[in-house]
Scaffold this motif. Structure first.
Motif, PDB file in Angstrom:
ATOM      1  N   THR A 128       0.858  -1.179   0.000  1.00  0.00           N
ATOM      2  CA  THR A 128       0.000   0.000   0.000  1.00  0.00           C
ATOM      3  C   THR A 128       0.896   1.232   0.000  1.00  0.00           C
ATOM      4  OG1 THR A 128      -1.824   1.143   1.122  1.00  0.00           O
ATOM      5  CG2 THR A 128      -0.160   0.121   2.519  1.00  0.00           C
ATOM      6  N   PHE A 134     -11.410  10.715   0.283  1.00  0.00           N
ATOM      7  CA  PHE A 134     -11.719   9.296   0.407  1.00  0.00           C
ATOM      8  C   PHE A 134     -13.206   9.076   0.172  1.00  0.00           C
ATOM      9  CE2 PHE A 134      -7.861   9.787   2.811  1.00  0.00           C
ATOM     10  CZ  PHE A 134      -7.164   8.629   2.558  1.00  0.00           C
ATOM     11  N   ARG A 144     -13.704   1.148  -8.102  1.00  0.00           N
ATOM     12  CA  ARG A 144     -12.454   1.487  -7.431  1.00  0.00           C
ATOM     13  C   ARG A 144     -11.429   0.365  -7.492  1.00  0.00           C
ATOM     14  NH1 ARG A 144     -13.476   2.782  -1.557  1.00  0.00           N
ATOM     15  NH2 ARG A 144     -15.250   1.381  -1.783  1.00  0.00           N
ATOM     16  N   ASN A 194      -8.116   1.619  -5.374  1.00  0.00           N
ATOM     17  CA  ASN A 194      -7.879   3.037  -5.143  1.00  0.00           C
ATOM     18  C   ASN A 194      -8.749   3.493  -3.984  1.00  0.00           C
ATOM     19  OD1 ASN A 194      -6.117   3.174  -7.238  1.00  0.00           O
ATOM     20  ND2 ASN A 194      -7.560   4.050  -8.697  1.00  0.00           N
ATOM     21  N   LEU A 195      -8.114   3.955  -2.921  1.00  0.00           N
ATOM     22  CA  LEU A 195      -8.854   4.413  -1.746  1.00  0.00           C
ATOM     23  C   LEU A 195      -9.263   5.869  -1.867  1.00  0.00           C
ATOM     24  CD1 LEU A 195      -6.614   2.717   0.952  1.00  0.00           C
ATOM     25  CD2 LEU A 195      -8.679   1.828  -0.112  1.00  0.00           C
TER      26      LEU A 195
END
Length: 302
Positions: A60, A69, A264, A293-294
């Motif tokens: 990460t 977010f 995402r 993808n956060l």
């Protein structure tokens, strides 16, 4: 193969996944994508060969700052963090099994990103910890009873540091890294010291058509002061998000990777065919990759 040779091969496998888990190759890439990402991969080499290597990778990376977010209802949720977006953090985990040798490790990376007009220059430092377990009972020797092989389990711990520099913009990037900086004793090979790995990599993104982009890249690795490897890769983006990639590896192998974005998530499959005589005995190397993808801010521009 000796335990030391298998351990070197394990590190090579991790480097070969540089395009999916950059933190292992160059700590300065941590946070370079601006939005937080998480990735999980599994690769099985030489399918069909007994006890062939299998590698699990997780990583990460994020840039500390005002990231947007998604909350559980898929609405934007701003964190409100104020750090001028210059600090990048990365974490990498791996687990590898190669016959009688099982290895696992952790890498923690820190990067500082300097703003240079439309480009960025980052410096990164990481620490790594590895454990290797050699199971002597798993050997299948031609001459049983060899005292050098042993029949029990031996465990080895290694700690080291890595440094990298990374220069990048929206269309090009280049980096250099030195891994295993500290010449500590090699626990797997008593009497020897851990040797450095040097990595150089770069690429350029061509916007050939409105919905198609082409990204050629190269990744060069000088390992243990004795072996040179390189990957030459051509990646094609479709509609900015889906992609296909063809890679030639210097040890005479071709790899084809296809990636698909769903909301995402990124899903990818990799197949590698070795062009050496081993192709007659295996069904190639296969890998699967899941990325997430956060946060989705500034995908196209800085």
């Amino acid at each position: 193969l000796t335990g030391g040779a298998m351990l070197k091969a394990q590190h090579n496998i991790i480097y070969r996944n540089h395009h999916l888990h950059q933190v292992f190759s160059n700590p300065a890439t941590s946070g370079s994508e601006f939005f937080p990402v998480a990735a999980l991969s599994y690769q099985k080499q030489w399918l069909g060969i007994n006890q062939s290597p299998g590698t699990l990778l997780a990583s990460t990376s994020l840039r500390m700052g005002n990231f947007d977010f998604y909350n559980p209802k898929m609405f934007i949720n701003t964190t409100g963090m104020q750090t001028k977006e210059r600090v990048g953090l990365g974490i990498g985990l791996y687990s590898d099994r190669n016959g009688p040798l099982a290895s696992r490790g952790l890498t923690l990376a820190y990067a500082y990103h300097l703003i240079l007009d439309k480009s960025r220059l980052s410096f990164g430092l990481s620490g790594s910890a590895d454990q290797s377990v050699l199971d002597g009972s798993a050997w299948d020797p031609i001459s049983p009873g060899d005292p050098l092989l042993g029949d029990g389990k031996e465990s080895f711990f290694n700690f080291n540091a890595n440094f990298g520099v990374y220069y990048y913009s929206a269309t090009y990037y280049a980096g250099i890294a030195a891994n295993h900086l500290i010449p500590l004793e090699d626990k797997v090979n008593p009497g020897e010291t851990v040797k450095q790995d040097y990595i150089v990599h770069g690429g350029y993104l061509f916007r050939s058509m409105e919905d198609i982009k082409i990204e050629p890249s190269v990744h060069i690795r000088y390992l243990d002061y004795e072996s040179l490897e390189y990957d030459i890769r051509a990646k094609v983006y479709l509609q900015h998000i889906h992609w296909l990639a063809l890679t030639y590896r210097s040890y005479k192998a071709l790899a084809l990777t296809a990636g698909l974005k769903i909301r995402r998530f990124y899903l990818a499959y990799n197949f590698e065919a070795n062009l050496s005589p081993i192709i007659s005995y295996s069904a190639g190397t296969h890998g699967i990759h899941i990325g997430m993808n956060l946060g989705m801010r500034r995908l196209e521009e800085f």
